[in-house]
Design an enzyme around this catalytic site. Structure first.
Site, PDB file in Angstrom:
ATOM      1  N   LYS A  62       0.839  -1.207   0.000  1.00 14.87           N
ATOM      2  CA  LYS A  62       0.000   0.000   0.000  1.00 14.87           C
ATOM      3  C   LYS A  62       0.875   1.258   0.000  1.00 14.87           C
ATOM      4  CE  LYS A  62      -2.861   2.335   3.056  1.00 14.87           C
ATOM      5  NZ  LYS A  62      -3.276   2.310   4.434  1.00 14.87           N
ATOM      6  N   ASP A 120      -7.036   0.790   0.468  1.00 19.34           N
ATOM      7  CA  ASP A 120      -7.100   0.977   1.918  1.00 19.34           C
ATOM      8  C   ASP A 120      -8.507   0.579   2.369  1.00 19.34           C
ATOM      9  OD1 ASP A 120      -8.802   3.025   1.225  1.00 19.34           O
ATOM     10  OD2 ASP A 120      -7.863   4.524   2.508  1.00 19.34           O
TER      11      ASP A 120
END
Ligand code: SF4
Length: 222
Positions: free
Chosen positions: A134, A152
């Site tokens: 991420k 997310d």
């Protein structure tokens, strides 16, 4: 939700391939200001901000980095102080021990392998200690070369509600989104969903009546 209802809702809104472009267009029109909420002035500050943002809010990170970036300007600066001092300086972001260790490991590798610069390739970013997928995706997208799609908690929830994926695992969700979202929109797409997720498609109580894509969403309550 009963299976028959879900099936009917999916049939009503049509296939995701036909919906994705209008969804992106409408969210772009609704949120022309959608962008990363972290404050940074250069590539290194971006990387540090994103690393510090794990398990805390962007507002909290911005509060800490406002002071931090006055003191730490180059990779060397993070290695020039005792680890405990760096821990104290990032304490308010939480998980400060792990984060300090990751920051110092990353700075050492930047100096050793990348001439002190933040690499742009996802594969290189993923080599940095404490930099997970991420973080690497956020950094490469902000540096203008998204090579994946950030997933997310908001992106995951909205992708599922909008019927863009049936997966739970972020890596599989990302793979589904990469097949669906035009490459040119890989960078902006997460910001659109995150903004929509914060303002309208709220986790506990989505405001479907006020949602600009409610006629394209199989989870709409209106
Ligand atoms: S219609 Fe409701 S569930 Fe669907 S995206 Fe909009 S707010 Fe979220």
């Amino acid at each position: 939700m009963p299976r028959s209802y879900v099936h009917e809702a999916r049939r009503r809104v049509g296939p995701k391939r036909a919906r994705i472009l209008p969804i992106i267009q409408r969210l772009k029109a609704e949120y022309p200001d959608a962008k990363i909420a972290l404050h940074y002035g250069n590539d290194l500050e971006l990387l540090v901000s994103v690393m510090l943002s794990a398990q805390t809010t962007d507002v909290n990170v911005n509060r800490v980095t406002e002071r931090l970036f006055k003191k730490y300007k180059r990779p060397e600066d993070y290695l020039a102080v005792p680890e405990e001092e760096l821990e104290r300086d990032i304490y308010a972001t939480g998980f400060y021990r792990q984060k300090a260790k990751a920051l110092r490991g990353t700075m050492a590798m930047l100096l050793q392998d990348f001439d002190g610069h933040v690499p742009r390739r996802l594969d290189d970013l993923l080599k940095l200690p404490g930099v997970a997928r991420k973080t690497a995706n956020v950094v490469s997208a902000e540096l203008g070369d998204p090579q994946g799609i950030v997933v997310d908690t908001h992106v995951r929830r909205l992708s599922q509600r909008l019927g863009l994926t049936r997966q739970e695992d972020p890596v599989k969700i990302e793979r589904d989104l990469q097949r669906l979202v035009p490459r040119a929109d890989w960078g902006i797409f997460p910001h659109l969903l995150i903004t929509h997720g914060r303002r309208i498609c709220i986790a506990r109580d989505p405001r479907c009546a006020d949602c600009v894509v409610n006629d394209l969403c199989p989870s709409s309550r209106v």
